[in-house]
Design a protein around this motif. Structure first.
Motif, mmCIF file in Angstrom:
data_model
loop_
_atom_site.group_PDB
_atom_site.id
_atom_site.type_symbol
_atom_site.label_atom_id
_atom_site.label_comp_id
_atom_site.label_asym_id
_atom_site.label_seq_id
_atom_site.Cartn_x
_atom_site.Cartn_y
_atom_site.Cartn_z
ATOM 1 N N ASN A 199 6.614 5.224 -5.195
ATOM 2 C CA ASN A 199 7.329 3.977 -5.470
ATOM 3 C C ASN A 199 8.443 3.865 -4.434
ATOM 4 O OD1 ASN A 199 8.877 1.858 -6.405
ATOM 5 N ND2 ASN A 199 9.042 2.620 -8.491
ATOM 6 N N LEU A 200 8.239 3.045 -3.411
ATOM 7 C CA LEU A 200 9.191 2.967 -2.310
ATOM 8 C C LEU A 200 10.535 2.414 -2.751
ATOM 9 C CD1 LEU A 200 9.445 3.579 0.689
ATOM 10 C CD2 LEU A 200 8.630 1.266 1.193
ATOM 11 N N TRP A 201 10.553 1.640 -3.836
ATOM 12 C CA TRP A 201 11.818 1.120 -4.354
ATOM 13 C C TRP A 201 12.754 2.240 -4.779
ATOM 14 C CZ3 TRP A 201 13.596 -3.438 -3.385
ATOM 15 C CH2 TRP A 201 12.722 -4.513 -3.205
ATOM 16 N N GLY A 255 8.198 4.991 3.978
ATOM 17 C CA GLY A 255 7.036 4.134 3.787
ATOM 18 C C GLY A 255 5.990 4.285 4.864
ATOM 19 N N TYR A 256 6.397 4.202 6.121
ATOM 20 C CA TYR A 256 5.444 4.218 7.227
ATOM 21 C C TYR A 256 5.120 5.627 7.727
ATOM 22 C CZ TYR A 256 3.748 3.738 12.026
ATOM 23 O OH TYR A 256 3.037 3.868 13.189
ATOM 24 N N ALA A 297 0.810 -1.215 0.000
ATOM 25 C CA ALA A 297 0.000 0.000 0.000
ATOM 26 C C ALA A 297 0.844 1.266 0.000
ATOM 27 C CB ALA A 297 -0.944 0.001 1.201
ATOM 28 N N VAL A 298 2.105 1.162 0.438
ATOM 29 C CA VAL A 298 2.969 2.338 0.477
ATOM 30 C C VAL A 298 4.072 2.256 -0.578
ATOM 31 C CG1 VAL A 298 2.475 2.849 2.886
ATOM 32 C CG2 VAL A 298 4.385 1.330 2.333
ATOM 33 N N GLY A 299 3.904 1.376 -1.556
ATOM 34 C CA GLY A 299 4.815 1.367 -2.693
ATOM 35 C C GLY A 299 5.843 0.270 -2.743
ATOM 36 N N ALA A 319 11.723 12.200 -4.057
ATOM 37 C CA ALA A 319 11.799 11.185 -5.119
ATOM 38 C C ALA A 319 10.696 10.148 -4.950
ATOM 39 C CB ALA A 319 13.168 10.511 -5.100
ATOM 40 N N TYR A 320 10.412 9.790 -3.710
ATOM 41 C CA TYR A 320 9.343 8.834 -3.408
ATOM 42 C C TYR A 320 7.993 9.361 -3.895
ATOM 43 C CZ TYR A 320 5.991 6.339 -0.387
ATOM 44 O OH TYR A 320 4.918 5.617 0.101
ATOM 45 N N LEU A 321 7.716 10.621 -3.609
ATOM 46 C CA LEU A 321 6.436 11.198 -4.001
ATOM 47 C C LEU A 321 6.359 11.441 -5.512
ATOM 48 C CD1 LEU A 321 5.835 13.791 -1.122
ATOM 49 C CD2 LEU A 321 4.915 11.474 -1.362
ATOM 50 N N LEU A 322 7.433 11.954 -6.101
ATOM 51 C CA LEU A 322 7.426 12.242 -7.539
ATOM 52 C C LEU A 322 7.341 10.983 -8.385
ATOM 53 C CD1 LEU A 322 10.070 15.122 -7.717
ATOM 54 C CD2 LEU A 322 7.595 15.309 -8.041
ATOM 55 N N SER A 323 7.800 9.873 -7.839
ATOM 56 C CA SER A 323 7.713 8.590 -8.552
ATOM 57 C C SER A 323 6.377 7.891 -8.265
ATOM 58 C CB SER A 323 8.873 7.673 -8.159
ATOM 59 O OG SER A 323 8.827 7.354 -6.778
#
Length: 217
Positions: free
Chosen positions: A192-194, A132-133, A53-55, A185-189
């Motif tokens: 995508n947590l990876w 993520g969390y 759920a968080v990528g 980067a997490y938000l702009l992707s």
């Protein structure tokens, strides 16, 4: 989200902040990374269905994910390590290295052990706990609106900075900048947590290689 759900998320963020500060500033609780991971695992499992759920799921494109991560890692090196870090050190004093990176004679065995630790504990552990969390729960407070995610990015990046309190004031500032890049980067992707995990790992790998080659300074 319901008002009750948002209040629960707020309580989780406050608890997370207390854990981060409690360990890194006051040393009254164990290391926050495994604690946040466990709390996050339980919370996300019960409330959202799990880490997917968080990528943390297979991305639509691995090559785009790796490219995003490489760009983010390069930006961390430029902004945090080359620009902000040295400026902060000039006025606030030198940063202190982590115990993981401290060694008088870097060698291949040391590098392999360090890489194993930074990829598991830092890249996976910190990104799952912070980006993520905690970012998800902080965004919950504002009903996961665009502004809520932006506010969550700021709050969690500051916490991430305090997660590196041992580095001193300059290190806290530099790490906050790193957190802003990783979270951005997490938000702009598209969450995508990876991207955050790989970017964190790539940047730390770069530092380990510099130390191994004797170019860390």
């Amino acid at each position: 989200m319901t008002s009750r759900q948002r209040w629960i998320s707020f309580a989780e963020v406050v608890l997370g902040a207390l854990i981060v500060v409690g360990h890194n500033v006051y040393h009254i609780v164990p290391n926050e990374v495994p604690i946040l991971f466990v709390i996050g695992w339980i919370s996300l499992r019960v409330r959202d269905g799990g880490w997917r759920a968080v990528g943390l799921r297979k991305p639509d494109s691995w090559w785009k994910t790796v490219l995003w991560a490489l760009l983010a890692a390069a930006l961390i090196v430029v902004l945090s390590d080359v620009v902000v870090g040295p400026i902060a050190e000039k006025y606030l004093g030198a940063q202190h290295a982590s115990t993981v990176m401290q060694t008088s004679t870097p060698n291949l065995l040391w590098a392999l052990r360090t890489l194993a630790l930074v990829w598991t504990f830092a890249a996976f552990g910190e990104e799952m706990g912070y980006r993520g969390y905690l970012m998800t729960r902080a965004a919950d407070v504002g009903n996961r609106s665009t502004i809520a995610y932006f506010a969550a990015l700021i709050v969690v990046s500051i916490l991430f900075g305090y997660g590196h309190y041992y580095k001193g004031p300059a290190g806290v500032i530099a790490s906050t900048v790193s957190g802003l890049v990783l979270g951005g980067a997490y938000l702009l992707s598209r969450r995508n947590l990876w991207v955050a995990i790989l970017a964190h790992g790539f940047r730390d790998t770069f530092v380990v290689v510099l130390a191994l080659m004797g170019w860390a300074n």
